[in-house]
Design a protein around this motif. Structure first.
Motif, PDB file in Angstrom:
ATOM      1  N   ILE A  81     -25.485  18.765  12.548  1.00  0.00           N
ATOM      2  CA  ILE A  81     -24.784  19.752  13.372  1.00  0.00           C
ATOM      3  C   ILE A  81     -24.405  20.958  12.525  1.00  0.00           C
ATOM      4  O   ILE A  81     -24.577  22.110  12.943  1.00  0.00           O
ATOM      5  N   LEU A  82     -23.907  20.722  11.320  1.00  0.00           N
ATOM      6  CA  LEU A  82     -23.542  21.808  10.413  1.00  0.00           C
ATOM      7  C   LEU A  82     -24.754  22.675  10.098  1.00  0.00           C
ATOM      8  O   LEU A  82     -24.672  23.906  10.117  1.00  0.00           O
ATOM      9  N   TYR A  83     -25.885  22.047   9.820  1.00  0.00           N
ATOM     10  CA  TYR A  83     -27.112  22.790   9.537  1.00  0.00           C
ATOM     11  C   TYR A  83     -27.504  23.665  10.724  1.00  0.00           C
ATOM     12  O   TYR A  83     -27.838  24.837  10.558  1.00  0.00           O
TER      13      TYR A  83
ATOM     14  N   MET B  50     -27.824  28.968  13.477  1.00  0.00           N
ATOM     15  CA  MET B  50     -27.474  29.825  14.611  1.00  0.00           C
ATOM     16  C   MET B  50     -26.679  31.029  14.144  1.00  0.00           C
ATOM     17  O   MET B  50     -26.899  32.149  14.617  1.00  0.00           O
ATOM     18  N   ASN B  51     -25.764  30.826  13.208  1.00  0.00           N
ATOM     19  CA  ASN B  51     -24.950  31.920  12.684  1.00  0.00           C
ATOM     20  C   ASN B  51     -25.827  32.959  11.991  1.00  0.00           C
ATOM     21  O   ASN B  51     -25.641  34.160  12.170  1.00  0.00           O
ATOM     22  N   GLU B  52     -26.802  32.499  11.209  1.00  0.00           N
ATOM     23  CA  GLU B  52     -27.719  33.417  10.541  1.00  0.00           C
ATOM     24  C   GLU B  52     -28.530  34.223  11.553  1.00  0.00           C
ATOM     25  O   GLU B  52     -28.719  35.427  11.381  1.00  0.00           O
ATOM     26  N   LYS B  53     -28.997  33.568  12.602  1.00  0.00           N
ATOM     27  CA  LYS B  53     -29.772  34.274  13.625  1.00  0.00           C
ATOM     28  C   LYS B  53     -28.922  35.300  14.352  1.00  0.00           C
ATOM     29  O   LYS B  53     -29.368  36.420  14.618  1.00  0.00           O
ATOM     30  N   LEU B  54     -27.679  34.952  14.655  1.00  0.00           N
ATOM     31  CA  LEU B  54     -26.779  35.904  15.302  1.00  0.00           C
ATOM     32  C   LEU B  54     -26.490  37.094  14.392  1.00  0.00           C
ATOM     33  O   LEU B  54     -26.425  38.235  14.846  1.00  0.00           O
ATOM     34  N   ASP B  55     -26.310  36.836  13.108  1.00  0.00           N
ATOM     35  CA  ASP B  55     -26.089  37.919  12.155  1.00  0.00           C
ATOM     36  C   ASP B  55     -27.292  38.851  12.096  1.00  0.00           C
ATOM     37  O   ASP B  55     -27.136  40.072  12.023  1.00  0.00           O
ATOM     38  N   ASP B  56     -28.488  38.277  12.124  1.00  0.00           N
ATOM     39  CA  ASP B  56     -29.696  39.094  12.109  1.00  0.00           C
ATOM     40  C   ASP B  56     -29.779  39.967  13.353  1.00  0.00           C
ATOM     41  O   ASP B  56     -30.140  41.143  13.280  1.00  0.00           O
TER      42      ASP B  56
ATOM     43  N   TYR C 200     -24.665  39.896   5.406  1.00  0.00           N
ATOM     44  CA  TYR C 200     -24.247  40.056   4.029  1.00  0.00           C
ATOM     45  C   TYR C 200     -24.715  38.836   3.264  1.00  0.00           C
ATOM     46  O   TYR C 200     -24.799  37.746   3.819  1.00  0.00           O
ATOM     47  N   SER C 201     -24.979  38.994   1.995  1.00  0.00           N
ATOM     48  CA  SER C 201     -25.510  37.875   1.217  1.00  0.00           C
ATOM     49  C   SER C 201     -24.486  36.752   1.045  1.00  0.00           C
ATOM     50  O   SER C 201     -24.847  35.600   0.894  1.00  0.00           O
ATOM     51  N   ASP C 202     -23.193  37.075   1.089  1.00  0.00           N
ATOM     52  CA  ASP C 202     -22.165  36.058   0.876  1.00  0.00           C
ATOM     53  C   ASP C 202     -21.598  35.488   2.168  1.00  0.00           C
ATOM     54  O   ASP C 202     -20.717  34.649   2.135  1.00  0.00           O
ATOM     55  N   GLY C 203     -22.028  35.969   3.308  1.00  0.00           N
ATOM     56  CA  GLY C 203     -21.508  35.474   4.572  1.00  0.00           C
ATOM     57  C   GLY C 203     -21.525  36.569   5.623  1.00  0.00           C
ATOM     58  O   GLY C 203     -21.803  37.719   5.337  1.00  0.00           O
ATOM     59  N   SER C 204     -21.231  36.192   6.830  1.00  0.00           N
ATOM     60  CA  SER C 204     -21.238  37.161   7.917  1.00  0.00           C
ATOM     61  C   SER C 204     -19.922  37.928   7.942  1.00  0.00           C
ATOM     62  O   SER C 204     -18.929  37.533   7.347  1.00  0.00           O
TER      63      SER C 204
ATOM     64  N   ASP D 282     -17.160  35.803   9.227  1.00  0.00           N
ATOM     65  CA  ASP D 282     -16.618  34.896   8.211  1.00  0.00           C
ATOM     66  C   ASP D 282     -15.637  35.635   7.306  1.00  0.00           C
ATOM     67  O   ASP D 282     -14.576  35.103   6.956  1.00  0.00           O
ATOM     68  N   ILE D 283     -15.999  36.860   6.930  1.00  0.00           N
ATOM     69  CA  ILE D 283     -15.130  37.652   6.058  1.00  0.00           C
ATOM     70  C   ILE D 283     -13.827  37.984   6.779  1.00  0.00           C
ATOM     71  O   ILE D 283     -12.737  37.838   6.222  1.00  0.00           O
ATOM     72  N   PHE D 284     -13.922  38.410   8.044  1.00  0.00           N
ATOM     73  CA  PHE D 284     -12.723  38.744   8.801  1.00  0.00           C
ATOM     74  C   PHE D 284     -11.843  37.511   9.023  1.00  0.00           C
ATOM     75  O   PHE D 284     -10.615  37.591   8.932  1.00  0.00           O
TER      76      PHE D 284
END
Length: 50
Positions: free
Chosen positions: A11-13, A18-24, A30-34, A37-39
């Motif tokens: 589930i974590l994977y 999904m998070n990476e696809k949404l960021d794209d 960002y290389s360190d997170g979306s 995530d930073i906010f």
């Protein structure tokens, strides 16, 4: 118990994928997170300070 851990790892994977696809899609990559995530981390730090 190991079956539960394996399932949670899967589930974590999937959530990370999904998070990476949404960021794209949003262009907020960002290389360190979306940005979200930073906010979230900034809000957490701000809450701990206050």
């Amino acid at each position: 118990m190991s079956e539960v851990v394996d399932l949670l790892n899967e589930i974590l994977y999937e959530l990370r994928s999904m998070n990476e696809k949404l960021d794209d899609i949003r262009g907020n990559k960002y290389s360190d997170g979306s940005l979200e995530d930073i906010f979230d981390k900034l809000d957490e730090i701000n809450g701990n300070i206050g």
